[in-house]
Design an enzyme around this catalytic site. Structure first.
Site, PDB file in Angstrom:
ATOM      1  CG  ASN A  71      -6.821  -1.058   1.714  1.00  0.00           C
ATOM      2  OD1 ASN A  71      -6.247  -0.835   0.555  1.00  0.00           O
ATOM      3  ND2 ASN A  71      -5.630  -1.454   2.994  1.00  0.00           N
ATOM      4  CB  CYS A 116      -1.079  -0.143   1.286  1.00  0.00           C
ATOM      5  SG  CYS A 116      -1.808  -1.425   1.613  1.00  0.00           S
ATOM      6  CG  HIS A 151      -3.867   3.121   2.234  1.00  0.00           C
ATOM      7  ND1 HIS A 151      -4.086   2.549   1.734  1.00  0.00           N
ATOM      8  CD2 HIS A 151      -3.675   1.443   2.966  1.00  0.00           C
ATOM      9  CE1 HIS A 151      -3.923   1.196   1.195  1.00  0.00           C
ATOM     10  NE2 HIS A 151      -4.325   0.826   2.556  1.00  0.00           N
TER      11      HIS A 151
HETATM   12  C1  LIG Z   1     -10.196  -6.528  10.027  1.00  0.00           C
HETATM   13  C2  LIG Z   1     -11.004  -5.658  10.665  1.00  0.00           C
HETATM   14  C3  LIG Z   1     -12.127  -4.838   9.994  1.00  0.00           C
HETATM   15  C4  LIG Z   1     -11.565  -6.478  11.918  1.00  0.00           C
HETATM   16  O1  LIG Z   1     -12.627  -6.108  13.300  1.00  0.00           O
HETATM   17  P1  LIG Z   1     -12.124  -6.111  14.355  1.00  0.00           P
HETATM   18  O2  LIG Z   1     -12.839  -5.344  15.276  1.00  0.00           O
HETATM   19  O3  LIG Z   1     -10.350  -6.553  14.969  1.00  0.00           O
HETATM   20  O4  LIG Z   1     -12.784  -7.548  14.249  1.00  0.00           O
HETATM   21  P2  LIG Z   1     -11.731  -8.920  14.977  1.00  0.00           P
HETATM   22  O5  LIG Z   1     -11.007  -9.330  14.014  1.00  0.00           O
HETATM   23  O6  LIG Z   1     -11.227  -8.728  16.231  1.00  0.00           O
HETATM   24  O7  LIG Z   1     -13.546  -9.970  14.531  1.00  0.00           O
HETATM   25  C5  LIG Z   1     -14.183  -9.923  15.681  1.00  0.00           C
HETATM   26  C6  LIG Z   1     -16.066 -10.794  15.624  1.00  0.00           C
HETATM   27  O8  LIG Z   1     -16.122 -10.800  14.085  1.00  0.00           O
HETATM   28  C7  LIG Z   1     -15.899 -11.610  13.469  1.00  0.00           C
HETATM   29  N1  LIG Z   1     -15.883 -11.057  12.034  1.00  0.00           N
HETATM   30  C8  LIG Z   1     -14.763 -10.889  11.341  1.00  0.00           C
HETATM   31  N2  LIG Z   1     -14.894 -10.017   9.903  1.00  0.00           N
HETATM   32  C9  LIG Z   1     -15.533 -10.550  10.022  1.00  0.00           C
HETATM   33  C10 LIG Z   1     -17.617 -10.263   8.818  1.00  0.00           C
HETATM   34  N3  LIG Z   1     -16.400  -9.704   7.900  1.00  0.00           N
HETATM   35  N4  LIG Z   1     -18.717 -10.157   8.952  1.00  0.00           N
HETATM   36  C11 LIG Z   1     -18.839 -10.349  10.245  1.00  0.00           C
HETATM   37  N5  LIG Z   1     -18.367 -10.451  11.593  1.00  0.00           N
HETATM   38  C12 LIG Z   1     -16.435 -10.598  11.369  1.00  0.00           C
HETATM   39  C13 LIG Z   1     -14.200 -12.022  13.533  1.00  0.00           C
HETATM   40  O9  LIG Z   1     -14.768 -13.595  13.365  1.00  0.00           O
HETATM   41  C14 LIG Z   1     -14.472 -12.402  15.499  1.00  0.00           C
HETATM   42  O10 LIG Z   1     -15.391 -13.335  15.591  1.00  0.00           O
HETATM   43  P3  LIG Z   1     -15.224 -13.904  17.564  1.00  0.00           P
HETATM   44  O11 LIG Z   1     -15.299 -12.622  18.234  1.00  0.00           O
HETATM   45  O12 LIG Z   1     -16.751 -14.567  17.025  1.00  0.00           O
HETATM   46  O13 LIG Z   1     -14.120 -14.430  16.947  1.00  0.00           O
HETATM   47  C15 LIG Z   1     -10.193  -4.636  11.703  1.00  0.00           C
HETATM   48  O14 LIG Z   1      -9.227  -5.686  11.920  1.00  0.00           O
HETATM   49  C16 LIG Z   1      -9.037  -3.518  10.657  1.00  0.00           C
HETATM   50  O15 LIG Z   1      -9.745  -2.957  10.005  1.00  0.00           O
HETATM   51  N6  LIG Z   1      -8.392  -3.670  10.975  1.00  0.00           N
HETATM   52  C17 LIG Z   1      -6.735  -3.392   9.694  1.00  0.00           C
HETATM   53  C18 LIG Z   1      -6.953  -4.235   8.402  1.00  0.00           C
HETATM   54  C19 LIG Z   1      -6.167  -3.276   7.649  1.00  0.00           C
HETATM   55  O16 LIG Z   1      -7.140  -2.464   6.909  1.00  0.00           O
HETATM   56  N7  LIG Z   1      -5.548  -4.092   6.419  1.00  0.00           N
HETATM   57  C20 LIG Z   1      -4.817  -3.370   5.448  1.00  0.00           C
HETATM   58  C21 LIG Z   1      -3.520  -2.332   6.099  1.00  0.00           C
HETATM   59  S1  LIG Z   1      -3.352  -1.630   4.498  1.00  0.00           S
END
Ligand SMILES: CC(C)(COP(=O)(O)OP(=O)(O)OC[C@H]1O[C@@H](n2cnc3c(N)ncnc32)[C@H](O)[C@@H]1OP(=O)(O)O)[C@@H](O)C(=O)NCCC(=O)NCCS
Length: 324
Positions: A281, A112, A251
């Protein structure tokens, strides 16, 4: 310094995929995706649309905005992690499509952060040769590199391309400086394997496929802190205060990352370019698309100081300061 962005352009595929569309494929919902990421829709390549096609269309717009001819381009750099050919590079295919016969061309991979790394590279070329004009493109077809049964990742990414023509103008301030960083020790938090090895001695039995794999929570924490540090680093080095910055073009990973970053910098929301809700993204394409939209909307005027910042797989991150 004299390095200037002569013109910008961007290109998004026509096909729109909504959160409800994705909820038909994996166990998720529009509400979950919107509240956790701010994303409502993303653009996805259709039939016969490859990374280099998007890149070429964005490049044509940037070249038109720069008011130059394709024969004036000396170098084409495409930043991408989703070229449909490993060889030739996407940049060579863009060169062919444009008919930019005087240019040499190659791809770079800084995930990115690819566009910021590419602009920095262009800056160095034009400083060494003031007649040089460099076309820098960030282009991705990430829909082809997603595991569409992994709800942790397939909701986040989209396709698109953005481009800038970089040149030299005597007496202009232009590119003020950059603070670019990498930390390969954290690569396992966000990665994508190359295609499976065909050498039987080094075949990876558990090859997970050529897909984006991510530890979302960890990436989130690193992203905010890294971009904040990079911004403070470049501002301190150039002796410029945040109050002198007209616009932040970050970004577009996730609205919560962007809101947290703006909050830590104490920047008003209106001073931050945000389009993640529409496009998701788009990795290396996200900053040049946002930059082009801001330029075309008149949000950036001559003399404005703007900040670009990125974070991505590698890890790679950075901040770039430009006086427009
Ligand atoms: C990916 C992201 C949105 C997940 O959000 P989060 O609040 O961290 O969520 P978690 O990964 O802790 O998951 C929480 C719960 O939601 C669930 N979950 C994950 N993706 C899901 C989706 N698309 N829909 C529904 N539930 C989902 C998980 O399984 C978890 O369930 P559990 O509690 O039963 O285990 C967040 O971590 C994020 O934005 N991270 C940065 C990612 C990014 O920008 N990457 C690129 C950088 S260049």
């Amino acid at each position: 310094m004299g390095t200037v962005i002569l013109g910008t352009g961007s290109c998004l595929p026509d096909k729109i995929v909504t959160n409800d569309d994705i909820a038909k494929i994996v166990d998720t919902s529009d509400e979950w995706i919107r509240t956790r990421t701010g994303i409502r829709t993303r653009r996805v390549c259709g039939q016969d649309e490859q990374t280099y096609n998007l890149a070429t269309r964005a490049a044509r717009r940037a070249i038109a905005a720069a008011g130059i001819g394709v024969e004036e381009i000396g170098l084409i750099v495409v930043a991408t992690i989703s070229s449909h050919t490993l060889m030739p590079s996407s940049a060579c295919l863009v060169q062919k499509e444009l008919g930019a016969t005087k240019a040499f061309a190659y791809d770079i991979n800084a995930a990115c952060s690819g566009f910021l790394f590419g602009i920095d590279l262009a800056h160095k070329y034009v400083q060494a040769d003031h007649g040089m004009k460099v076309l820098v493109v960030g282009a991705e077809n990430l829909s082809s590199r997603l595991n569409w049964s992994d709800r942790n990742t397939c909701i986040l990414f989209g396709d698109g391309a953005g481009a800038a023509v970089v040149g030299y103008r005597d007496g202009a301030s232009g590119y003020l400086g950059a603070n670019l960083r990498s930390d390969g020790s954290l690569w396992e938090l966000l990665y994508m394997y190359a295609p499976k090895s065909s050498n039987p001695d080094i075949t990876h039995e558990d090859h997970p496929g050529t897909y984006i794999i991510m530890e979302g929570k960890e990436v989130f924490k690193h992203a905010v802190k890294a971009m904040e540090d990079a911004i403070h680093g470049v501002l301190a080095r150039e002796g410029i205060g945040l109050d002198a910055v007209k616009l932040l073009v970050p970004h577009q990973a996730n609205i919560r990352i962007l809101n947290k970053l703006a909050e830590r910098l104490q920047m008003p929301a209106d001073d931050v370019v945000i389009n993640v809700s529409e496009y998701g993204n788009t990795s290396a394409a996200s900053i040049p698309i946002a930059l082009d939209e801001a330029v075309r909307a008149g949000r950036i005027q001559e003399g404005d100081v703007i900040l670009l910042c990125s974070f991505g797989g590698g890890f790679t991150w950075g901040a770039t300061l430009i006086k427009w």
